[in-house]
Design an enzyme around this catalytic site. Structure first.
Site, PDB file in Angstrom:
ATOM      1  N   ALA A  96      -8.202  -2.115   5.196  1.00 47.29           N
ATOM      2  CA  ALA A  96      -8.184  -2.517   6.439  1.00 47.29           C
ATOM      3  C   ALA A  96      -6.543  -2.631   6.675  1.00 47.29           C
ATOM      4  O   ALA A  96      -5.993  -2.993   7.804  1.00 47.29           O
ATOM      5  CB  ALA A  96      -8.539  -4.068   6.538  1.00 47.29           C
ATOM      6  N   SER A 100      -2.875  -4.280   2.733  1.00 45.96           N
ATOM      7  CA  SER A 100      -2.509  -4.300   1.303  1.00 45.96           C
ATOM      8  C   SER A 100      -3.341  -4.981   0.492  1.00 45.96           C
ATOM      9  O   SER A 100      -2.554  -5.867  -0.392  1.00 45.96           O
ATOM     10  CB  SER A 100      -1.065  -4.747   1.647  1.00 45.96           C
ATOM     11  OG  SER A 100      -0.277  -4.151   2.168  1.00 45.96           O
ATOM     12  N   GLU A 130       1.999   2.598  -7.780  1.00 45.49           N
ATOM     13  CA  GLU A 130       1.022   3.130  -6.857  1.00 45.49           C
ATOM     14  C   GLU A 130       1.602   4.526  -6.719  1.00 45.49           C
ATOM     15  O   GLU A 130       0.838   5.414  -6.168  1.00 45.49           O
ATOM     16  CB  GLU A 130       1.207   2.276  -5.479  1.00 45.49           C
ATOM     17  CG  GLU A 130       0.288   2.799  -4.293  1.00 45.49           C
ATOM     18  CD  GLU A 130      -0.237   1.814  -3.547  1.00 45.49           C
ATOM     19  OE1 GLU A 130       0.134   0.624  -3.633  1.00 45.49           O
ATOM     20  OE2 GLU A 130      -1.245   2.094  -2.627  1.00 45.49           O
ATOM     21  N   ASP A 184       5.033  -3.730   0.941  1.00 48.27           N
ATOM     22  CA  ASP A 184       3.716  -4.519   0.659  1.00 48.27           C
ATOM     23  C   ASP A 184       3.825  -5.198  -0.609  1.00 48.27           C
ATOM     24  O   ASP A 184       3.504  -6.127  -0.880  1.00 48.27           O
ATOM     25  CB  ASP A 184       2.618  -3.580   0.511  1.00 48.27           C
ATOM     26  CG  ASP A 184       2.365  -2.654   1.875  1.00 48.27           C
ATOM     27  OD1 ASP A 184       2.818  -2.847   2.929  1.00 48.27           O
ATOM     28  OD2 ASP A 184       1.660  -1.546   1.625  1.00 48.27           O
TER      29      ASP A 184
HETATM   30  C1  GLA Z   1       1.912   1.230   3.989  1.00 51.25           C
HETATM   31  C2  GLA Z   1       3.096   1.320   2.806  1.00 51.25           C
HETATM   32  C3  GLA Z   1       4.252   0.610   3.270  1.00 51.25           C
HETATM   33  C4  GLA Z   1       4.873   0.868   4.576  1.00 51.25           C
HETATM   34  C5  GLA Z   1       3.664   0.766   5.748  1.00 51.25           C
HETATM   35  C6  GLA Z   1       4.007   1.333   7.081  1.00 51.25           C
HETATM   36  O1  GLA Z   1       1.624  -0.037   4.066  1.00 51.25           O
HETATM   37  O2  GLA Z   1       2.198   0.798   1.778  1.00 51.25           O
HETATM   38  O3  GLA Z   1       5.135   1.022   2.084  1.00 51.25           O
HETATM   39  O4  GLA Z   1       5.460   2.389   4.691  1.00 51.25           O
HETATM   40  O5  GLA Z   1       2.363   1.733   5.360  1.00 51.25           O
HETATM   41  O6  GLA Z   1       5.275   0.584   7.375  1.00 51.25           O
END
Ligand code: GLA
Length: 394
Positions: free
Chosen positions: A131, A134, A168, A180
């Protein structure tokens, strides 16, 4: 939607651990998901982001083992997965894929010269998966804390975030920025963090405790090709830097480019690349301005900047989708909504809205049917508060 009480979740986790492994777990850790208030697709351009940790997390109960095995059980899926730390392979079978985040952290510990010990563990999360909140960073960071605890390793918070990011990128295979993982580790209750993703320094900025609510709304559109689109956007930003370097030799990243620079040299870039660059450059400026507005108590201005962020993500960066736009429109049609925008990588996932407390009920009543009418989908609303980052529970 109410959130299950944390102590109840912990008890479920401990009960399952005892059932599987015959004793209570000596260690329980948690790591939260996040919502980004503003500063989207700026982190891999070495710019600024302004996320908060949310009150949903991944909890892991664990105990060390004498051998290099990890015996893990995911309560959410009722699935177990067993793997060895001395022969780490990603799980390819669908029902064990969740364990890849644990495998990834085991792998990164070895890469960093901090070999992890084996463990028995049970995992339980309530960050919605897929969603854009994170859940993967929460899983990686919780896994990292669990391995650190069973192995007796002391890891600095920023280092833990970097390790989770590396896991990741190199093990899971998505070339993410640092936002994140950083906020999942370092989030502070009641605050959003203005993170400088170049220096990895941050400032905790208090969010208003009364008068406004942060409302997350899920489009319930599963993100499709997000990984490849994400990597394409990154490549376009790098291309912009390569070309602009001819005129601005000292720049390292789009972070170093000003709006005036872009006006001057933007015509040298292919049209799409110019728009990508314009989003990043203006988004950095909006992020800094929004933090100033918040500090000055100017929520109206903060909301306007959130709205402008969405338009830029939609038109210039082109990472929105009809569902996100419809949900943003539905939110903005409610009086008392200061601002609304997509949050996270985009192409589906969630929006975040700043809603006057007095308008919250109307929002909850009006937004779901309006979205349903526009897109034929149900939205799920989460009224959230900024929570504490990852921790070992006592
Ligand atoms: C994802 C990535 C982050 C960031 C966002 C966009 O969540 O994991 O590192 O780049 O997209 O802001």
């Amino acid at each position: 939607m109410g959130i299950p009480d944390a102590s109840q979740r912990r008890q479920d986790l401990e009960n399952k651990f005892r059932e599987l492994f015959g004793a209570l777990p000596p260690i329980v850790v948690r790591a939260p998901g996040r919502v980004n208030l503003i500063g989207e697709h700026t982190d891999y351009n070495e710019g600024f982001v302004f996320p908060a940790a949310i009150d949903r997390d991944v909890m892991i109960a664990c105990a060390p083992r004498e051998d290099p095995q990890v015996r893990a059980f995911a309560l959410n899926f009722n699935q177990s997965s067993t793997f060895r730390l001395d022969n780490l392979q990603p799980a390819t079978e669908g029902r064990e894929r969740w364990s890849n985040y644990l495998r990834a952290m085991g792998w990164v510990f070895a890469q960093e010269g901090l070999p992890a010990r084996g463990m028995n563990c049970v995992v339980l999360g309530n960050v919605p998966v897929g969603a854009g909140l994170s859940s993967s960073a929460a899983m990686l960071v919780a896994g990292g804390l669990a391995f650190a605890a069973v192995s007796g390793a002391q890891i600095e918070p920023v280092k833990l975030a970097l390790m989770a990011q590396r896991a990741e990128r190199e093990f899971v295979g998505v070339n993410v920025g640092i936002m994140d993982q950083f906020i999942s580790v370092l989030g502070q209750k009641g605050h959003a963090l203005l993170i400088d993703t170049r220096s990895l320094t941050y400032e905790a900025v208090p969010l208003p405790q009364t008068g406004v609510s942060i409302v997350i709304a899920d489009t319930n559109k599963k993100r499709g090709l997000v990984d490849s689109d994400y990597n394409t956007r990154r490549a376009e930003c790098e291309q912009a830097v390569e070309i602009l370097k001819r005129f601005l030799p000292s720049i390292q990243a789009l972070r170093d480019v000003s709006e005036a620079d872009l006006q001057r040299y933007g015509s040298e870039l292919p049209e799409e690349v110019r728009r990508r660059a314009r989003h990043v450059v203006t988004e950095d400026a909006r992020t800094l301005a929004s933090v100033e507005a918040l500090k000055a108590g100017d929520i109206v201005r903060f909301g306007q900047l959130m709205n402008a962020s969405h338009e830029s993500l939609k038109d210039d960066y082109q990472v929105s989708c009809p569902e996100l736009d419809a949900l943003v429109d539905a939110a903005r049609s409610v009086e008392g909504v200061y601002g609304s925008r997509m949050t996270g990588a985009g192409f589906g996932g969630c929006t975040v809205s700043l809603v006057a407390a007095s308008a919250l009920e109307t929002f909850q009543r009006e937004v779901p049917p309006r979205y349903k009418q526009a897109m034929g989908l149900n939205t799920t609303l989460y009224v959230t508060t900024a929570s504490q980052g990852a921790q070992r529970l006592q």
